[in-house]
Design an enzyme around this catalytic site. Structure first.
Site, PDB file in Angstrom:
ATOM      1  N   ARG A 106      -1.724   1.496  -0.626  1.00 44.91           N
ATOM      2  CA  ARG A 106      -1.174   0.135  -0.800  1.00 44.91           C
ATOM      3  C   ARG A 106      -0.550  -0.313   0.512  1.00 44.91           C
ATOM      4  O   ARG A 106       0.391   0.340   0.997  1.00 44.91           O
ATOM      5  CB  ARG A 106      -0.117   0.145  -1.902  1.00 44.91           C
ATOM      6  CG  ARG A 106       0.538  -1.196  -2.201  1.00 44.91           C
ATOM      7  CD  ARG A 106       1.647  -1.031  -3.233  1.00 44.91           C
ATOM      8  NE  ARG A 106       1.163  -0.383  -4.439  1.00 44.91           N
ATOM      9  CZ  ARG A 106       1.962   0.153  -5.369  1.00 44.91           C
ATOM     10  NH1 ARG A 106       3.278   0.128  -5.224  1.00 44.91           N
ATOM     11  NH2 ARG A 106       1.439   0.724  -6.431  1.00 44.91           N
ATOM     12  N   HIS A 151       2.829   4.823  -1.842  1.00 49.11           N
ATOM     13  CA  HIS A 151       1.420   4.423  -1.788  1.00 49.11           C
ATOM     14  C   HIS A 151       1.006   4.042  -0.361  1.00 49.11           C
ATOM     15  O   HIS A 151      -0.145   4.235   0.021  1.00 49.11           O
ATOM     16  CB  HIS A 151       1.177   3.229  -2.704  1.00 49.11           C
ATOM     17  CG  HIS A 151       1.085   3.563  -4.161  1.00 49.11           C
ATOM     18  ND1 HIS A 151      -0.093   3.905  -4.776  1.00 49.11           N
ATOM     19  CD2 HIS A 151       2.034   3.594  -5.124  1.00 49.11           C
ATOM     20  CE1 HIS A 151       0.124   4.117  -6.072  1.00 49.11           C
ATOM     21  NE2 HIS A 151       1.413   3.937  -6.292  1.00 49.11           N
ATOM     22  N   ASP A 158      -2.246   5.767  -8.618  1.00 52.83           N
ATOM     23  CA  ASP A 158      -1.944   5.523 -10.030  1.00 52.83           C
ATOM     24  C   ASP A 158      -3.225   5.801 -10.796  1.00 52.83           C
ATOM     25  O   ASP A 158      -4.279   5.226 -10.495  1.00 52.83           O
ATOM     26  CB  ASP A 158      -1.487   4.082 -10.232  1.00 52.83           C
ATOM     27  CG  ASP A 158      -0.184   3.785  -9.511  1.00 52.83           C
ATOM     28  OD1 ASP A 158       0.629   4.723  -9.372  1.00 52.83           O
ATOM     29  OD2 ASP A 158       0.026   2.642  -9.084  1.00 52.83           O
ATOM     30  N   GLU A 240       7.008   7.646 -14.143  1.00 56.76           N
ATOM     31  CA  GLU A 240       5.751   6.932 -14.374  1.00 56.76           C
ATOM     32  C   GLU A 240       4.643   7.937 -14.669  1.00 56.76           C
ATOM     33  O   GLU A 240       4.231   8.680 -13.777  1.00 56.76           O
ATOM     34  CB  GLU A 240       5.380   6.088 -13.135  1.00 56.76           C
ATOM     35  CG  GLU A 240       6.399   5.013 -12.803  1.00 56.76           C
ATOM     36  CD  GLU A 240       6.040   4.235 -11.533  1.00 56.76           C
ATOM     37  OE1 GLU A 240       5.103   4.642 -10.821  1.00 56.76           O
ATOM     38  OE2 GLU A 240       6.704   3.216 -11.258  1.00 56.76           O
ATOM     39  N   HIS A 243       1.636   7.995 -12.057  1.00 60.53           N
ATOM     40  CA  HIS A 243       1.909   8.033 -10.618  1.00 60.53           C
ATOM     41  C   HIS A 243       1.903   9.471 -10.086  1.00 60.53           C
ATOM     42  O   HIS A 243       2.705  10.306 -10.506  1.00 60.53           O
ATOM     43  CB  HIS A 243       3.277   7.385 -10.388  1.00 60.53           C
ATOM     44  CG  HIS A 243       3.717   7.302  -8.957  1.00 60.53           C
ATOM     45  ND1 HIS A 243       3.913   6.117  -8.306  1.00 60.53           N
ATOM     46  CD2 HIS A 243       4.022   8.263  -8.047  1.00 60.53           C
ATOM     47  CE1 HIS A 243       4.332   6.334  -7.070  1.00 60.53           C
ATOM     48  NE2 HIS A 243       4.400   7.646  -6.890  1.00 60.53           N
TER      49      HIS A 243
END
Length: 269
Positions: A106, A151, A158, A240, A243
Site C-alpha cells: 500500500r 503495508h 490482508d 484484525e 492482517h
C-alpha cells in the site's frame, strides 16, 4: 494585418504554449513516479492461483471511493512474502481451499488518503457497513487509522480463505443499502470467502482474531487461516483476523510510495 488579427494570434499562441507546458509537466510527473525495488514482485507472477480482490481500487471500502495510488487491481509484495504465500497456497489447495487477498503493498499516498478521510468527521458515507458502532472521532485513538502502515513496507497483506470451487463475488453496487460488517454472513455483503465472523475491514472488536464471542465454525475458519500462514513466517495482527506480515521483513523501516501498478515493477526485473 489588423489589430484584431494580431490579438487573436497572440491569444492562440499563448494558449498553445499553456497546453504544451501542461503536457510537459504531466509527462515529467509521470516519468518521475517512484519505482519498486528489484525484490518486489507481482503476486500473480509467483502464484497465479491466489484470488485477488483488491478492494481499494474500487469504491467498496470504508472511504467509499478508489484510494489514491491504486492504479490497477494487482497485488505487489516483496519476493520472500510472495514465495511464502505460494507455499501456503499449495497446502491449502490440497485441503480444498484457496487464498484470496484484499490488499498487499500500500503506497504512503494511500495511507495519507485514509488520514484525510478520518479527519473529515462529516464524511460517514460508509459507516453503516464498516464502522457502525465506532464514533469516527475515535478512529485514530482506537488504532483503526494511523499515519503509517506496515503495508507500505511491502510484506504485509490482508487475506482470507475461499472454499473450492471458488464462486465469484458479485459486483458491488454503490446504491445498495449498507449492512453492518458483523451481521450474519447471509445478510452482509456476499463475499465469497468462508465465514470469518465479520467482513474485511470491519472496524469492530469482533474482528480481533481470537475474540471470545467468535466461536464454532467462524473461529475454526480463522484458526485454519492462521495455522496455514504462521508456519511459513507470517505473523497475525491480533486486532484484525485478515492482517498478516511476513517476518523477517526485507524493509522493516522503509515506507514506499510507488503506485500499485505493474508499471511500478517495469525495469526492476
Amino acid at each position: 494585418m489588423t489589430r484584431l488579427t494580431t490579438v487573436a494570434r497572440g491569444l492562440i499562441t499563448a494558449f498553445a504554449a499553456l497546453l504544451a507546458a501542461t503536457a510537459s509537466t504531466a509527462t515529467a510527473q509521470a516519468k518521475t513516479e517512484p519505482k519498486a525495488p528489484e525484490d518486489f514482485v507481482a503476486l500473480r507472477s509467483v502464484d497465479p492461483t491466489i484470488i485477488q480482490e483488491m478492494r481499494y481500487v474500487t469504491p467498496h471500502n470504508f472511504v467509499g471511493e478508489r484510494i489514491d495510488g491504486y492504479l490497477q487491481p494487482t497485488c505487489i509484495l516483496t519476493r520472500p512474502a510472495a514465495q511464502a504465500l505460494h507455499k501456503a497456497q499449495r497446502k491449502l489447495l490440497r485441503q480444498g481451499y484457496t487464498l484470496k487477498v484484499y490488499d498487499c503493498y500500500r503506497p504512503q499516498r494511500a495511507v495519507d488518503h485514509f488520514v484525510r478521510w478520518a479527519e473529515d468527521l462529516d464524511d460517514e458515507a460508509m459507516k453503516g457497513e464498516f464502522y457502525p458502532n465506532v464514533d469516527k472521532t475515535r478512529l485514530f485513538a482506537d488504532g483503526y487509522i494511523a499515519e503509517k502502515s506496515g503495508h507500505s513496507r511491502g510484506s504485509t497483506l490482508d487475506i482470507t480463505l475461499v472454499r473450492l470451487p471458488a464462486k465469484p463475488t458479485r459486483p458491488y453496487d454503490p446504491e445498495e443499502p449498507l449492512v453492518p460488517c458483523f451481521a450474519p454472513k447471509g445478510e452482509r455483503f456476499p463475499d465469497n470467502s468462508i465465514d470469518m465472523g465479520t467482513g474485511f475491514d470491519c472496524f469492530d472488536t469482533l474482528s480481533h482474531t481470537l475474540d471470545p464471542r467468535i466461536q464454532g465454525e467462524q473461529r475454526a475458519n480463522r484458526l485454519l487461516l492462521k495455522s496455514a500462514l504462521e508456519g511459513l513466517g507470517f505473523v497475525n495482527l491480533a486486532e484484525e483476523w485478515w492482517h498478516y506480515t511476513y517476518k523477517p521483513e526485507p524493509y522493516p523501516d522503509t515506507y514506499f510510495d510507488f503506485p500499485v501498478s505493474r508499471k511500478s515493477l517495469t525495469g526492476a526485473h
